[in-house]
Design a protein around this motif. Structure first.
Motif, mmCIF file in Angstrom:
data_model
loop_
_atom_site.group_PDB
_atom_site.id
_atom_site.type_symbol
_atom_site.label_atom_id
_atom_site.label_comp_id
_atom_site.label_asym_id
_atom_site.label_seq_id
_atom_site.Cartn_x
_atom_site.Cartn_y
_atom_site.Cartn_z
ATOM 1 N N GLU A 55 3.672 6.418 -5.199
ATOM 2 C CA GLU A 55 3.677 6.760 -6.620
ATOM 3 C C GLU A 55 2.352 7.387 -7.050
ATOM 4 O O GLU A 55 2.326 8.339 -7.822
ATOM 5 C CB GLU A 55 3.982 5.514 -7.461
ATOM 6 N N ALA A 56 1.246 6.870 -6.565
ATOM 7 C CA ALA A 56 -0.069 7.358 -6.998
ATOM 8 C C ALA A 56 -0.347 8.787 -6.537
ATOM 9 O O ALA A 56 -1.010 9.542 -7.246
ATOM 10 C CB ALA A 56 -1.163 6.430 -6.481
ATOM 11 N N ALA A 113 0.835 -1.210 0.000
ATOM 12 C CA ALA A 113 0.000 0.000 0.000
ATOM 13 C C ALA A 113 0.867 1.255 0.000
ATOM 14 O O ALA A 113 0.571 2.227 -0.710
ATOM 15 C CB ALA A 113 -0.927 -0.004 1.219
ATOM 16 N N GLY A 114 1.944 1.241 0.767
ATOM 17 C CA GLY A 114 2.839 2.393 0.798
ATOM 18 C C GLY A 114 3.497 2.644 -0.539
ATOM 19 O O GLY A 114 3.628 3.794 -0.979
ATOM 20 N N ALA A 128 11.754 4.252 -4.971
ATOM 21 C CA ALA A 128 11.274 3.925 -3.622
ATOM 22 C C ALA A 128 9.969 3.141 -3.694
ATOM 23 O O ALA A 128 9.782 2.162 -2.960
ATOM 24 C CB ALA A 128 11.102 5.207 -2.809
ATOM 25 N N SER A 129 9.071 3.542 -4.581
ATOM 26 C CA SER A 129 7.795 2.837 -4.734
ATOM 27 C C SER A 129 8.007 1.390 -5.175
ATOM 28 O O SER A 129 7.398 0.469 -4.627
ATOM 29 C CB SER A 129 6.914 3.543 -5.762
ATOM 30 N N LEU A 130 8.865 1.195 -6.149
ATOM 31 C CA LEU A 130 9.122 -0.158 -6.650
ATOM 32 C C LEU A 130 9.770 -1.040 -5.588
ATOM 33 O O LEU A 130 9.444 -2.234 -5.482
ATOM 34 C CB LEU A 130 9.992 -0.097 -7.901
ATOM 35 N N LEU A 175 13.546 9.045 -8.147
ATOM 36 C CA LEU A 175 13.766 8.514 -6.798
ATOM 37 C C LEU A 175 12.447 8.064 -6.168
ATOM 38 O O LEU A 175 12.399 7.047 -5.470
ATOM 39 C CB LEU A 175 14.458 9.552 -5.920
ATOM 40 N N ARG A 176 11.378 8.801 -6.426
ATOM 41 C CA ARG A 176 10.057 8.403 -5.934
ATOM 42 C C ARG A 176 9.649 7.060 -6.532
ATOM 43 O O ARG A 176 9.176 6.167 -5.833
ATOM 44 C CB ARG A 176 9.015 9.477 -6.273
#
Length: 120
Positions: free
Chosen positions: A47-48, A41-42, A61-63, A57-58
């Motif tokens: 990303e969403a 979920a995080g 981190a999301s991946l 970088l976002r």
């Protein structure tokens, strides 16, 4: 008539320990799965929501969060089995690979988000 229990690789080892220990081991497994859901979920939310972070970088981190959310339940299942076998054999409990993996993930994602904020 004896019922076969799954997974056999765990339950054919040793004898049944005190049920409280097996149930505690299962609760730990379920807690790791809740943690994995939070990681998923995080990662999706990061990303969403399109926060004002450096985009590459976002995304990284999301991946990483999403990948950890997929890997942690597998590690937790393996750790549950190792722990249950140790309980059944009366052996010392194994260390936690899952904890180390989660700690490394959190540090890495934290660094990426920090850099994403600074470089935005």
């Amino acid at each position: 008539m004896t019922r076969s229990r799954f997974p056999r690789s765990v339950y054919r080892t040793g004898t049944d320990p005190d049920a409280r220990f097996s149930l505690a081991n299962e609760r730990t497994f379920l807690a790791w799965n809740r943690t994995a859901l939070a990681l998923l979920a995080g990662g999706v939310a990061l990303e969403a929501l399109g926060l004002d972070l450096q985009p590459d970088l976002r995304l990284a981190a999301s991946l990483i969060l999403i990948a950890a959310g997929v890997v942690i339940p597998v590690l937790a299942w393996l750790e549950w089995g190792r722990t249950e076998r140790a309980l059944r054999a009366g052996s010392p409990l194994p260390g936690s690979v899952t904890s180390a993996a989660l700690a490394a993930t959190i540090v890495l994602v934290g660094v990426l988000v920090l850099l994403g904020v600074v470089l935005a």
